[in-house]
Design a protein around this motif. Structure first.
Motif, PDB file in Angstrom:
ATOM      1  N   GLU A  51      35.219  32.163  25.134  1.00 23.65           N
ATOM      2  CA  GLU A  51      35.928  33.425  25.319  1.00 23.65           C
ATOM      3  C   GLU A  51      35.056  34.602  24.916  1.00 23.65           C
ATOM      4  OE1 GLU A  51      38.878  35.842  26.623  1.00 23.65           O
ATOM      5  OE2 GLU A  51      38.782  33.665  26.825  1.00 23.65           O
ATOM      6  N   GLN A  52      34.279  34.435  23.829  1.00 23.89           N
ATOM      7  CA  GLN A  52      33.389  35.499  23.373  1.00 23.89           C
ATOM      8  C   GLN A  52      32.190  35.675  24.297  1.00 23.89           C
ATOM      9  OE1 GLN A  52      32.488  34.125  19.432  1.00 23.89           O
ATOM     10  NE2 GLN A  52      34.260  35.116  18.509  1.00 23.89           N
ATOM     11  N   SER A  53      31.945  34.691  25.140  1.00 23.39           N
ATOM     12  CA  SER A  53      30.827  34.763  26.085  1.00 23.39           C
ATOM     13  C   SER A  53      31.271  35.210  27.467  1.00 23.39           C
ATOM     14  CB  SER A  53      30.127  33.393  26.175  1.00 23.39           C
ATOM     15  OG  SER A  53      29.675  32.985  24.913  1.00 23.39           O
ATOM     16  N   GLY A  54      32.488  35.701  27.561  1.00 32.96           N
ATOM     17  CA  GLY A  54      32.957  36.242  28.827  1.00 32.96           C
ATOM     18  C   GLY A  54      33.981  35.409  29.553  1.00 32.96           C
ATOM     19  N   GLY A  55      34.371  34.274  29.001  1.00 34.89           N
ATOM     20  CA  GLY A  55      35.400  33.460  29.634  1.00 34.89           C
ATOM     21  C   GLY A  55      34.843  32.530  30.689  1.00 34.89           C
ATOM     22  N   LEU A  56      35.747  31.875  31.404  1.00 34.56           N
ATOM     23  CA  LEU A  56      35.358  30.844  32.378  1.00 34.56           C
ATOM     24  C   LEU A  56      34.944  31.404  33.727  1.00 34.56           C
ATOM     25  CD1 LEU A  56      38.127  28.193  31.629  1.00 34.56           C
ATOM     26  CD2 LEU A  56      35.758  28.181  30.861  1.00 34.56           C
ATOM     27  N   THR A  57      35.096  32.705  33.938  1.00 33.83           N
ATOM     28  CA  THR A  57      34.727  33.284  35.230  1.00 33.83           C
ATOM     29  C   THR A  57      33.399  34.032  35.165  1.00 33.83           C
ATOM     30  OG1 THR A  57      36.042  35.266  34.705  1.00 33.83           O
ATOM     31  CG2 THR A  57      37.127  33.525  35.970  1.00 33.83           C
ATOM     32  N   ALA A 293      21.391  38.330  33.826  1.00 33.86           N
ATOM     33  CA  ALA A 293      22.488  39.156  34.343  1.00 33.86           C
ATOM     34  C   ALA A 293      23.792  38.401  34.124  1.00 33.86           C
ATOM     35  CB  ALA A 293      22.290  39.463  35.821  1.00 33.86           C
ATOM     36  N   GLN A 294      24.821  39.135  33.741  1.00 34.68           N
ATOM     37  CA  GLN A 294      26.146  38.555  33.555  1.00 34.68           C
ATOM     38  C   GLN A 294      27.010  38.925  34.763  1.00 34.68           C
ATOM     39  OE1 GLN A 294      27.085  36.571  30.931  1.00 34.68           O
ATOM     40  NE2 GLN A 294      25.007  36.728  30.144  1.00 34.68           N
ATOM     41  N   VAL A 295      27.397  37.916  35.526  1.00 32.55           N
ATOM     42  CA  VAL A 295      28.183  38.137  36.746  1.00 32.55           C
ATOM     43  C   VAL A 295      29.619  37.671  36.501  1.00 32.55           C
ATOM     44  CG1 VAL A 295      28.457  37.502  39.168  1.00 32.55           C
ATOM     45  CG2 VAL A 295      26.168  37.859  38.212  1.00 32.55           C
ATOM     46  N   LYS A 296      30.556  38.554  36.773  1.00 31.55           N
ATOM     47  CA  LYS A 296      31.974  38.250  36.600  1.00 31.55           C
ATOM     48  C   LYS A 296      32.604  38.004  37.964  1.00 31.55           C
ATOM     49  CE  LYS A 296      35.268  38.278  33.309  1.00 31.55           C
ATOM     50  NZ  LYS A 296      35.166  37.559  32.030  1.00 31.55           N
ATOM     51  N   VAL A 297      33.283  36.848  38.096  1.00 26.39           N
ATOM     52  CA  VAL A 297      33.918  36.460  39.363  1.00 26.39           C
ATOM     53  C   VAL A 297      35.427  36.660  39.245  1.00 26.39           C
ATOM     54  CG1 VAL A 297      34.192  34.567  41.013  1.00 26.39           C
ATOM     55  CG2 VAL A 297      32.074  34.783  39.725  1.00 26.39           C
ATOM     56  N   ASP A 298      36.068  37.038  40.353  1.00 22.33           N
ATOM     57  CA  ASP A 298      37.500  37.369  40.300  1.00 22.33           C
ATOM     58  C   ASP A 298      38.420  36.157  40.246  1.00 22.33           C
ATOM     59  OD1 ASP A 298      37.227  36.396  42.855  1.00 22.33           O
ATOM     60  OD2 ASP A 298      37.753  38.254  43.889  1.00 22.33           O
ATOM     61  N   ASP A 299      37.909  34.964  40.606  1.00 20.32           N
ATOM     62  CA  ASP A 299      38.743  33.760  40.643  1.00 20.32           C
ATOM     63  C   ASP A 299      37.937  32.573  40.123  1.00 20.32           C
ATOM     64  OD1 ASP A 299      40.445  31.671  41.163  1.00 20.32           O
ATOM     65  OD2 ASP A 299      40.842  32.216  43.253  1.00 20.32           O
ATOM     66  N   ILE A 300      38.507  31.829  39.187  1.00 21.66           N
ATOM     67  CA  ILE A 300      37.794  30.690  38.596  1.00 21.66           C
ATOM     68  C   ILE A 300      37.451  29.631  39.645  1.00 21.66           C
ATOM     69  CG2 ILE A 300      39.893  29.405  37.982  1.00 21.66           C
ATOM     70  CD1 ILE A 300      38.450  28.554  35.412  1.00 21.66           C
ATOM     71  N   ASP A 301      38.258  29.542  40.717  1.00 26.76           N
ATOM     72  CA  ASP A 301      37.993  28.565  41.774  1.00 26.76           C
ATOM     73  C   ASP A 301      36.796  28.955  42.637  1.00 26.76           C
ATOM     74  OD1 ASP A 301      40.146  26.999  40.981  1.00 26.76           O
ATOM     75  OD2 ASP A 301      41.563  28.127  42.224  1.00 26.76           O
ATOM     76  N   THR A 319      27.131  28.473  34.083  1.00 28.51           N
ATOM     77  CA  THR A 319      28.501  28.968  33.950  1.00 28.51           C
ATOM     78  C   THR A 319      29.150  28.374  32.714  1.00 28.51           C
ATOM     79  OG1 THR A 319      29.522  27.184  35.236  1.00 28.51           O
ATOM     80  CG2 THR A 319      28.694  29.074  36.472  1.00 28.51           C
ATOM     81  N   ASN A 320      30.060  29.130  32.144  1.00 26.35           N
ATOM     82  CA  ASN A 320      30.803  28.642  30.989  1.00 26.35           C
ATOM     83  C   ASN A 320      31.692  27.462  31.365  1.00 26.35           C
ATOM     84  OD1 ASN A 320      29.751  30.475  29.151  1.00 26.35           O
ATOM     85  ND2 ASN A 320      31.276  32.036  29.617  1.00 26.35           N
ATOM     86  N   ALA A 321      32.144  27.437  32.622  1.00 25.80           N
ATOM     87  CA  ALA A 321      33.001  26.325  33.066  1.00 25.80           C
ATOM     88  C   ALA A 321      32.227  25.011  33.036  1.00 25.80           C
ATOM     89  CB  ALA A 321      33.532  26.608  34.471  1.00 25.80           C
ATOM     90  N   GLU A 322      30.966  25.031  33.510  1.00 27.03           N
ATOM     91  CA  GLU A 322      30.136  23.833  33.485  1.00 27.03           C
ATOM     92  C   GLU A 322      29.887  23.389  32.046  1.00 27.03           C
ATOM     93  OE1 GLU A 322      26.629  25.075  35.468  1.00 27.03           O
ATOM     94  OE2 GLU A 322      27.500  24.988  37.476  1.00 27.03           O
TER      95      GLU A 322
END
Length: 469
Positions: A51-57, A293-301, A319-322
């Motif tokens: 969460e502190q690293s920007g979340g899963l997206t 670079a930190q890229v923010k995506v609008d949908d986790i899918d 990615t944080n999800a991986e």
């Protein structure tokens, strides 16, 4: 109600035996809960760090090496395959991709901070205001660094203060256990961006003192180097937490990226900025290159889809999800092992329950025969013994959970709420669902252990039971 009353009174007859049997369940339940809580504590710490690293997206994009990052990105195993630097042109391309809401550059470099007799080597992270907000940094006091201007504004990590050591003795907080006499929120600190220049000046000063101050100026003697630029910086804020509290932002100092670039270009006018690439002729690269670079995506899918496109552009992604998926599978193994160790204790307790119930049947053989003759159904006799076993499991599970909370508190206290283990948060975490599950499991173990003894009681011949002594 009669069955409950009779079961309770039967347990009270042999208080010591009942106590020892319940104690086995207490130890087994507490063992399972505490063991599983250790895995859950590490998992909670992982979620907090993500969460502190920007979340899963959030996607971390890296290219060819630029800057002096102390952080190793797990997506950089094949960093030599990257063919591009991360520049302003890259940021623009990333921001124009589908499903990308923001693309923020990050530049990291190692710097030196001086205050009185103290010095520290700090990782300075330059980010845009949007990028800093996306990191979800929890502030203890102050605010995020101001945008623009000619002077750097620093947001300190909560453990940065522990990096300061005395220049002469090199003793630090980790040696003495005492924090330096510095108030980062109030005191102005000198910041040195040119580490190499600082080291050269220190060596030259040391060499001059060794030579006794020879000023002959003969040929072959080194000329004095240009004084290193020292920037007086103040704090905009400090990350929440104490000097021993670990979190994803604890060890770094943050500043506004555009201001940092202005200061670097001024300090290194005509020279290559540390960590920046050069051309084949040795001249500075025409564009400023970022560490990532930190890229923010609008949908986790859509995260994996966007990551694939970025990799096709010649960049590495992580990615944080991986990271979360890989760590969750490891934690599942850890929890299974720890839970299995605790389950052994409960298995021993189950054997104790079965032994207690069998002994109870042998001692009450005549009583069982009498109640059968009086018309008590076989089902009621079975239920009575199962209730006794369930009572043992219930009491043991209840006391075991109370004991597990006490043990969990002691573990968290001794480990400094996880800081001693290098995690952000309690090392032992007991959610309420684990309490309810463990109590239900203890009752189930009690009933299962009492099942076969209850069948034996149900099958006793009434006449044989009455005649037995």
């Amino acid at each position: 109600m009669d069955l409950l009353r009779m079961s309770g009174s039967n347990l009270k007859r042999r208080k010591l035996r009942t106590f020892l049997t319940v104690l086995g369940v207490v130890i087994g339940t507490a063992s399972i809960v505490v063991m599983i809580s250790l895995g859950l504590g590490m998992q909670q710490s992982l979620y907090k760090e993500v969460e502190q690293s920007g979340g899963l997206t959030t996607i971390t994009v890296t290219g060819k090496d630029a800057g002096q990052s102390m952080m190793a990105y797990s997506g950089q195993e094949n960093s030599d395959e990257s063919t591009q630097y991360v520049t302003d042109r890259t940021i623009k391309q990333l921001s124009e991709l589908g499903h990308v809401t923001t693309a923020a550059p990050v530049y990291e470099m190692s710097v030196i901070m001086l205050k009185g007799k103290y010095e520290a080597y700090i990782q300075l992270v330059g980010m845009t205001p949007e990028g800093l907000k996306a990191k979800n940094i929890e502030l203890g006091e102050g605010s995020l660094p101001k945008q623009g201007g000619s002077q750097l504004d620093i947001l300190y990590g909560n453990t940065v203060i522990t990096n300061f050591s005395e220049r002469n003795s090199q003793s630090s907080y980790w040696d003495t256990g005492e924090l330096p006499e510095i108030d980062l929120m109030k005191d102005s600190v000198f910041l040195i961006l040119d580490q190499d220049g600082y080291f050269r000046s220190q060596e030259q000063s040391f060499g001059n003192s060794d030579s006794g101050g020879n000023e002959s100026g003969g040929p072959g003697e080194s000329q004095p180097s240009q004084p290193v630029k020292k920037h007086a910086v103040t704090a905009s804020g400090i990350v929440a937490g104490g000097p021993d509290d670990y979190n994803a932002n604890a060890y770094s100092a943050f500043c506004d990226l555009e201001t940092l670039k202005k200061v670097l270009k001024k300090d290194f006018s005509g020279r290559t900025v540390p960590g920046q690439p050069t051309t084949k002729s040795g001249k500075p690269y025409k564009e400023f290159c970022y560490t990532s670079a930190q890229v923010k995506v609008d949908d986790i899918d859509k995260v994996e889809e966007v990551s694939s496109i970025i990799r096709e552009m010649g960049y590495n992604t992580q990615t944080n999800a991986e990271y979360l998926d890989s760590m969750k599978s490891q934690f599942a193994i850890v929890q299974a092992v720890l839970g299995g160790i605790g389950a052994v204790s409960l298995l021993v307790a189950a054997i104790g329950i079965a032994n207690t119930m069998m002994m109870s049947i042998y001692e009450r053989t005549k009583e069982i025969g009498v109640i059968k003759v009086l018309g008590c159904s076989l089902k009621n006799i079975k239920q009575m013994f199962l209730l006794e076993a369930a009572f043992i499991g219930l009491i043991g599970g209840l006391v075991g959970n109370i004991l597990s909370f006490i043990m969990s508190g002691i573990i968290n206290f001794l480990t400094g709420n996880g800081s001693a283990m290098g995690i952000d948060g309690n090392i032992s975490y007991i959610p309420w669902w684990l309490v309810l599950l463990s109590m239900g499991f203890a009752v189930f173990v009690g009933v299962a252990a009492g099942y076969f003894p209850s069948l034996r009681a149900m099958r006793l011949s009434p006449l044989a039971a009455i005649r037995s002594e």
